[in-house]
Enzyme design. Structure first.
Site, PDB file in Angstrom:
ATOM      1  N   GLU A 136       0.820  -1.228   0.000  1.00  0.00           N
ATOM      2  CA  GLU A 136       0.000   0.000   0.000  1.00  0.00           C
ATOM      3  C   GLU A 136       0.848   1.270   0.000  1.00  0.00           C
ATOM      4  O   GLU A 136       0.342   2.348  -0.290  1.00  0.00           O
ATOM      5  CB  GLU A 136      -0.965  -0.009   1.182  1.00  0.00           C
ATOM      6  CG  GLU A 136      -1.904  -1.192   1.141  1.00  0.00           C
ATOM      7  CD  GLU A 136      -3.157  -1.029   1.984  1.00  0.00           C
ATOM      8  OE1 GLU A 136      -3.406   0.070   2.477  1.00  0.00           O
ATOM      9  OE2 GLU A 136      -3.872  -2.033   2.126  1.00  0.00           O
ATOM     10  N   LYS A 163       3.041   3.309   7.386  1.00  0.00           N
ATOM     11  CA  LYS A 163       3.961   2.225   6.978  1.00  0.00           C
ATOM     12  C   LYS A 163       5.064   2.797   6.073  1.00  0.00           C
ATOM     13  O   LYS A 163       6.236   2.402   6.184  1.00  0.00           O
ATOM     14  CB  LYS A 163       3.205   1.112   6.233  1.00  0.00           C
ATOM     15  CG  LYS A 163       2.260   0.284   7.081  1.00  0.00           C
ATOM     16  CD  LYS A 163       2.926  -0.505   8.196  1.00  0.00           C
ATOM     17  CE  LYS A 163       3.783  -1.649   7.709  1.00  0.00           C
ATOM     18  NZ  LYS A 163       4.303  -2.477   8.843  1.00  0.00           N
TER      19      LYS A 163
HETATM   20  P1  NAD Z   1      -2.284  -7.929  12.930  1.00  0.00           P
HETATM   21  O1  NAD Z   1      -3.061  -6.683  13.191  1.00  0.00           O
HETATM   22  O2  NAD Z   1      -3.002  -9.215  12.792  1.00  0.00           O
HETATM   23  O3  NAD Z   1      -1.213  -8.143  14.104  1.00  0.00           O
HETATM   24  C1  NAD Z   1      -0.446  -7.091  14.620  1.00  0.00           C
HETATM   25  C2  NAD Z   1       0.264  -7.588  15.876  1.00  0.00           C
HETATM   26  O4  NAD Z   1       1.081  -6.513  16.385  1.00  0.00           O
HETATM   27  C3  NAD Z   1      -0.694  -7.982  17.017  1.00  0.00           C
HETATM   28  O5  NAD Z   1      -0.269  -9.190  17.589  1.00  0.00           O
HETATM   29  C4  NAD Z   1      -0.585  -6.829  17.990  1.00  0.00           C
HETATM   30  O6  NAD Z   1      -0.824  -7.215  19.338  1.00  0.00           O
HETATM   31  C5  NAD Z   1       0.867  -6.396  17.785  1.00  0.00           C
HETATM   32  N1  NAD Z   1       1.081  -5.000  18.168  1.00  0.00           N
HETATM   33  C6  NAD Z   1       0.367  -3.918  17.793  1.00  0.00           C
HETATM   34  N2  NAD Z   1       0.853  -2.803  18.382  1.00  0.00           N
HETATM   35  C7  NAD Z   1       1.908  -3.196  19.118  1.00  0.00           C
HETATM   36  C8  NAD Z   1       2.855  -2.515  19.946  1.00  0.00           C
HETATM   37  N3  NAD Z   1       2.768  -1.189  20.139  1.00  0.00           N
HETATM   38  N4  NAD Z   1       3.834  -3.216  20.541  1.00  0.00           N
HETATM   39  C9  NAD Z   1       3.927  -4.555  20.357  1.00  0.00           C
HETATM   40  N5  NAD Z   1       3.061  -5.263  19.603  1.00  0.00           N
HETATM   41  C10 NAD Z   1       2.069  -4.592  18.992  1.00  0.00           C
HETATM   42  O7  NAD Z   1      -1.398  -7.607  11.678  1.00  0.00           O
HETATM   43  P2  NAD Z   1      -0.989  -8.539  10.431  1.00  0.00           P
HETATM   44  O8  NAD Z   1      -2.078  -8.479   9.441  1.00  0.00           O
HETATM   45  O9  NAD Z   1      -0.505  -9.846  10.944  1.00  0.00           O
HETATM   46  O10 NAD Z   1       0.241  -7.697   9.844  1.00  0.00           O
HETATM   47  C11 NAD Z   1       1.551  -7.887  10.351  1.00  0.00           C
HETATM   48  C12 NAD Z   1       2.505  -6.961   9.614  1.00  0.00           C
HETATM   49  O11 NAD Z   1       2.491  -7.259   8.230  1.00  0.00           O
HETATM   50  C13 NAD Z   1       2.153  -5.479   9.746  1.00  0.00           C
HETATM   51  O12 NAD Z   1       3.351  -4.758   9.858  1.00  0.00           O
HETATM   52  C14 NAD Z   1       1.450  -5.153   8.442  1.00  0.00           C
HETATM   53  O13 NAD Z   1       1.628  -3.802   8.096  1.00  0.00           O
HETATM   54  C15 NAD Z   1       2.180  -6.077   7.484  1.00  0.00           C
HETATM   55  N6  NAD Z   1       1.411  -6.517   6.307  1.00  0.00           N
HETATM   56  C16 NAD Z   1       0.174  -7.088   6.465  1.00  0.00           C
HETATM   57  C17 NAD Z   1      -0.499  -7.562   5.348  1.00  0.00           C
HETATM   58  C18 NAD Z   1      -1.853  -8.232   5.469  1.00  0.00           C
HETATM   59  O14 NAD Z   1      -2.461  -8.559   4.443  1.00  0.00           O
HETATM   60  N7  NAD Z   1      -2.371  -8.488   6.667  1.00  0.00           N
HETATM   61  C19 NAD Z   1       0.073  -7.451   4.076  1.00  0.00           C
HETATM   62  C20 NAD Z   1       1.340  -6.831   3.957  1.00  0.00           C
HETATM   63  C21 NAD Z   1       2.008  -6.394   5.089  1.00  0.00           C
HETATM   64  O1  DAU Z   2      -2.247  -4.742   0.576  1.00  0.00           O
HETATM   65  C1  DAU Z   2      -1.762  -5.127   1.821  1.00  0.00           C
HETATM   66  C2  DAU Z   2      -2.716  -4.670   2.904  1.00  0.00           C
HETATM   67  O2  DAU Z   2      -3.880  -5.494   2.806  1.00  0.00           O
HETATM   68  C3  DAU Z   2      -2.114  -4.748   4.297  1.00  0.00           C
HETATM   69  O3  DAU Z   2      -1.031  -3.880   4.389  1.00  0.00           O
HETATM   70  C4  DAU Z   2      -3.163  -4.379   5.364  1.00  0.00           C
HETATM   71  O4  DAU Z   2      -2.616  -4.551   6.659  1.00  0.00           O
HETATM   72  C5  DAU Z   2      -4.333  -5.330   5.190  1.00  0.00           C
HETATM   73  O5  DAU Z   2      -5.363  -5.013   6.116  1.00  0.00           O
HETATM   74  C6  DAU Z   2      -4.883  -5.262   3.761  1.00  0.00           C
HETATM   75  O6  DAU Z   2      -5.501  -3.956   3.514  1.00  0.00           O
HETATM   76  P1  DAU Z   2      -6.864  -3.817   2.677  1.00  0.00           P
HETATM   77  O7  DAU Z   2      -7.512  -2.550   3.031  1.00  0.00           O
HETATM   78  O8  DAU Z   2      -6.642  -4.125   1.245  1.00  0.00           O
HETATM   79  O9  DAU Z   2      -7.670  -5.086   3.311  1.00  0.00           O
HETATM   80  P2  DAU Z   2      -9.197  -5.241   3.795  1.00  0.00           P
HETATM   81  O10 DAU Z   2      -9.397  -6.690   4.092  1.00  0.00           O
HETATM   82  O11 DAU Z   2      -9.565  -4.259   4.855  1.00  0.00           O
HETATM   83  O12 DAU Z   2     -10.026  -4.858   2.483  1.00  0.00           O
HETATM   84  C7  DAU Z   2      -9.843  -5.560   1.263  1.00  0.00           C
HETATM   85  C8  DAU Z   2     -10.734  -4.901   0.215  1.00  0.00           C
HETATM   86  O13 DAU Z   2     -12.107  -5.179   0.545  1.00  0.00           O
HETATM   87  C9  DAU Z   2     -10.610  -3.397   0.159  1.00  0.00           C
HETATM   88  O14 DAU Z   2     -10.758  -2.981  -1.191  1.00  0.00           O
HETATM   89  C10 DAU Z   2     -11.794  -2.897   0.986  1.00  0.00           C
HETATM   90  C11 DAU Z   2     -12.841  -3.962   0.754  1.00  0.00           C
HETATM   91  N1  DAU Z   2     -13.773  -4.224   1.881  1.00  0.00           N
HETATM   92  C12 DAU Z   2     -13.237  -4.443   3.112  1.00  0.00           C
HETATM   93  C13 DAU Z   2     -14.034  -4.714   4.189  1.00  0.00           C
HETATM   94  C14 DAU Z   2     -13.467  -4.947   5.573  1.00  0.00           C
HETATM   95  C15 DAU Z   2     -15.131  -4.294   1.665  1.00  0.00           C
HETATM   96  O15 DAU Z   2     -15.624  -4.122   0.536  1.00  0.00           O
HETATM   97  N2  DAU Z   2     -15.940  -4.583   2.726  1.00  0.00           N
HETATM   98  C16 DAU Z   2     -15.445  -4.785   3.989  1.00  0.00           C
HETATM   99  O16 DAU Z   2     -16.254  -5.013   4.934  1.00  0.00           O
END
Ligand code: NAD
Ligand code: DAU
Length: 353
Positions: A136, A163
């Site tokens: 993102e 980020k």
């Molecule tokens: P998540 O929200 O599921 O987990 C985040 C974790 O960080 C939790 O366990 C929370 O307790 C911990 N945390 C939050 N604030 C904290 C603090 N101040 N000190 C210590 N721990 C803390 O997140 P996720 O989806 O597993 O994402 C993990 C990483 O990967 C993030 O950096 C996110 O930006 C990145 N990322 C996520 C996605 C995705 O699709 N979920 C994609 C690309 C990158």
């Molecule tokens: O691209 C990587 C990112 O993907 C990570 O860095 C973020 O941590 C992770 O949360 C995710 O972000 P998005 O905003 O893409 O994910 P989300 O699941 O919130 O939404 C996916 C898509 O679906 C987005 O276009 C918004 C849409 N959406 C989401 C929700 C929660 C809906 O249409 N309805 C919903 O209720």
């Protein structure tokens, strides 16, 4: 003297992706000591690591990465060889409602960790700070094209801006102080233990409970979905073989319009729940669009595949079915994480130790 070859601190290990990374590292590398550093926010759940908790090379440390004292204490307690930094506020919708929480954890927290590495690592040889980031940061694509590692940053939500700031800090510590770093930017993950505020687990859960399926805008936004265990595998490879000071894009080559993805989920769920064909799709409700909603993300992961030989392993339909099965079999988990009951239980368990 420690009997372990390496001590690795993994921040955010109780979250969605972090728990998969911890599971992979603890099992694959019994000669590494893995320290999970997590504040246990609403998104952190030690129940995600029940299977790993008894293993001798796994340790949990309850700490806030924004708290300099707590972080300094951990760096004096453990001789970290590497930090894999996942802790973050991760949900875009929450960042729109409460941007400061994101600036605090994602920017300040990353700064505190970088500073701790700079201060406590006397020599940088054989040390590594690995920062986990998101696609993102590159902003939004039109109908065509892909993000590469040289795409200019153009973050557009408070989440992606926080980020992007953290990515810049990581690179600044590398250029200014010579801190050994590596960084990866990944697309949307899916799989087990995904907090049910995000699109896929939210939709699965709402279908189970016959609740409306809120599709933002017209559902035409596109995301590139990657199986979370493939992300964890990429992190393992980049941690061990990535070139210092480099960044790597990670993606699934798997673009889906939100509405098509929700329709596919509905079809899978109708079968799994033995409901009439088309009944889950009737729950789809178009709602007000997300503010500043990025249209399309798509990753070019060629650098990671040509340099380090990584490829995604799973077809999307197969991964979605596995994910649906996991949620159907783990409704207790969903209840715990949405009520907060787990946090009290596990905090009590750790206090008794
Ligand atoms: P998540 O929200 O599921 O987990 C985040 C974790 O960080 C939790 O366990 C929370 O307790 C911990 N945390 C939050 N604030 C904290 C603090 N101040 N000190 C210590 N721990 C803390 O997140 P996720 O989806 O597993 O994402 C993990 C990483 O990967 C993030 O950096 C996110 O930006 C990145 N990322 C996520 C996605 C995705 O699709 N979920 C994609 C690309 C990158
Ligand atoms: O691209 C990587 C990112 O993907 C990570 O860095 C973020 O941590 C992770 O949360 C995710 O972000 P998005 O905003 O893409 O994910 P989300 O699941 O919130 O939404 C996916 C898509 O679906 C987005 O276009 C918004 C849409 N959406 C989401 C929700 C929660 C809906 O249409 N309805 C919903 O209720």
């Amino acid at each position: 003297m420690s009997t372990y070859h390496k001590t690795i601190g993994i921040t955010g290990g109780a979250g969605f992706i972090g728990s998969h990374v911890i599971r992979l590292f603890v099992n694959k590398y019994p000669h590494y000591r893995i320290v999970n550093i997590d504040a246990l926010t609403y998104a952190g759940n030690l129940e995600n690591l029940k299977d790993v908790d008894p293993l001798p090379n796994y340790i949990f440390e309850h700490a806030d990465i924004c708290n300099e004292e707590q972080v300094a204490h951990l760096f004096s307690k453990y001789p970290f060889d590497g930090i894999i930094h996942l802790a973050a506020e991760s949900h875009v919708d929450r960042s729109i409602m409460d941007p400061l929480a994101f600036i605090r954890t994602n920017v300040l927290g990353t700064g505190v960790l970088l500073n701790a590495c700079k201060k406590s690592w006397k020599a940088f040889a054989n040390k590594l700070f690995y920062h986990i980031s998101t696609d993102e940061v590159y902003g939004s694509l039109g109908e065509t094209g892909f993000f590469t590692e040289t795409t200019p940053y153009d973050p557009r939500s408070p989440y992606s801006a926080s980020k992007a700031s953290s990515d810049h800090l990581v690179m600044a510590y590398h250029h200014t102080y010579g801190l050994p770093v590596v960084l990866s930017n990944c697309s949307n993950n899916y799989g087990s233990h995904h907090f049910p505020e995000k699109l896929i687990p939210l939709m699965i859960n709402n279908i189970i409970h016959n609740k409306p399926l809120p599709v933002y805008g017209k559902g035409e936004n596109v995301r590139d979905w990657l199986w979370v265990e493939d992300h964890a595998r990429a992190i393992d490879i980049i941690f061990h073989k990535g070139r210092k000071g480099e960044k790597y894009n990670i993606g699934g080559h798997n673009e889906w319009k939100n509405i098509d993805l929700v329709m596919l989920l509905c079809a899978i769920m109708d079968k799994k729940l033995d409901r009439a064909k088309g009944s889950s799709a009737k729950l789809i409700t178009y709602v007000k669009d997300r503010a500043g909603h990025d249209l399309r993300y798509a990753i070019d992961a060629a650098k990671l595949s040509t340099e380090l030989g990584w490829q995604p392993s799973l077809q999307f339909e197969e991964g979605l079915e596995k994910t649906v099965d996991w949620y159907l079999q783990n409704q207790d988990w969903v209840l715990h994480v949405t009520t907060g009951a787990y946090q009290q239980y596990y905090t009590d368990q750790y206090q008794k130790r």
